[in-house]
Design a protein around this motif. Structure first.
Motif: not given
Length: 316
Positions: A87-116
């Motif tokens: 990804a760093l070959n196609y986009t900026t470090a800024i974009n990657v940092s912001i997108e990585q910040a979504a990991i906790p949100i996705v974890i919360i959503l996945a835990n709700f969907v899979l395990f309520r």
């Protein structure tokens, strides 16, 4: 219990922040897919004398759960890093940092969907504060720069990486009842096998940069610090307080990476970096306060035996 979890997770994020600096130092000294492959070759070599006996004893349990172990190793250890470098070959470090910040949100959503598993309001506020801190770091203190970001192929595949690591974090609750040595060796072997095709592709494409002295130093750091030690700590922290709360600490990675760049690479410390650190730590503290209150009546999780005396991990 909570103090131990915080120590494990803070140490993990510090080691992963150092991995960002190592990535900068690796440019021109070892190629990306070669680094990923060597990382897991060395990790397996490190874990073999530590975990082989436990691995043999836990083999029946590992064999029954081989597909889960292989999936966790591939998603969390190999595919995430391969996509991150690509990804760093196609986009900026800024974009990657912001997108990585979504990991906790996705974890919360996945835990709700899979395990309520539900999340408290203060935890949501805490997540939001950590994201602001990451955005402040990524934009170098000027949040208006985020409005100028262009999304491209690199951003699209980085979202796949975010999904992979989120699923790895959530999937750890399904791990079999085995010793930590067995689990880490099995995950490292899975990562090694799944990294091989990417290394072969890089060789066939003529893009290999054979590591020099600095390249080998980076490879050893990524194997021992950013792979073996940090992953053991992350698994333990995840076990102690759960994926929702442990995942929030991931937003410390770009903060620690920036601060380590100041100390190691010699970059200048800026006021916004201190403010970002305060926001992320404040967000984590707020979320943890809410999380502890919500789980006050829950039974404490079993201990991961760090001494290697034979106690086993049990699924939560």
């Amino acid at each position: 219990m909570h103090r131990a979890a915080y120590l494990f997770l803070l140490s993990t994020m510090l080691l992963w922040g150092g991995n960002s600096v190592a990535g900068k130092l690796a440019v021109g000294h070892v190629s990306p897919m070669t680094l990923v492959f060597l990382r897991w070759v060395l990790a397996v070599l490190i874990m073999l004398p530590v975990g082989w006996r436990a691995f043999r004893e836990d083999w029946p349990e590992l064999r029954r759960h081989w597909l889960l172990i292989a999936g966790l190793g591939a998603c969390g250890f190999t595919i995430f890093n391969v996509i991150f470098y690509t990804a760093l070959n196609y986009t900026t470090a800024i974009n990657v940092s912001i997108e990585q910040a979504a990991i906790p949100i996705v974890i919360i959503l996945a835990n709700f969907v899979l395990f309520r598993l539900h999340v408290q309001r203060l935890q949501i506020v805490g997540v939001a504060l950590t994201i602001v801190g990451v955005a402040l770091t990524a934009s170098h203190g000027d949040l208006s720069q985020l409005l100028k970001l262009d999304l491209n192929f690199g951003d699209a595949i980085m979202l796949v990486a975010v999904l992979c690591y989120s699923l790895y974090s959530v999937g750890l609750r399904l791990k079999p009842a085995i010793r930590w040595q067995s689990l880490m060796l099995a995950l490292s072997l899975a990562a090694l096998l799944t990294s091989l095709p990417f290394f072969v592709w890089e060789v066939a494409a003529g893009r290999v940069i054979v590591p020099d002295a600095r390249g080998w130093a980076v490879a050893f750091y990524t194997a021992l610090g950013a792979s073996v030690v940090s992953q053991i700590f992350y698994i333990r922290g995840n076990e102690l307080i759960g994926a929702n709360r442990a995942g929030l600490f991931i937003n410390l990675v770009p903060i620690f990476g920036t601060l380590l760049s100041v100390l190691i690479v010699g970059e200048q410390f800026q006021f916004y970096q201190g403010l970002a650190l305060a926001l992320v730590l404040g967000g984590i503290a707020l979320a943890e306060y809410s999380g502890r209150r919500a789980s006050a009546q829950a039974a404490p999780p079993p201990s991961l035996n760090m001494s290697g005396s034979g106690q086993k991990l049990r699924p939560r």
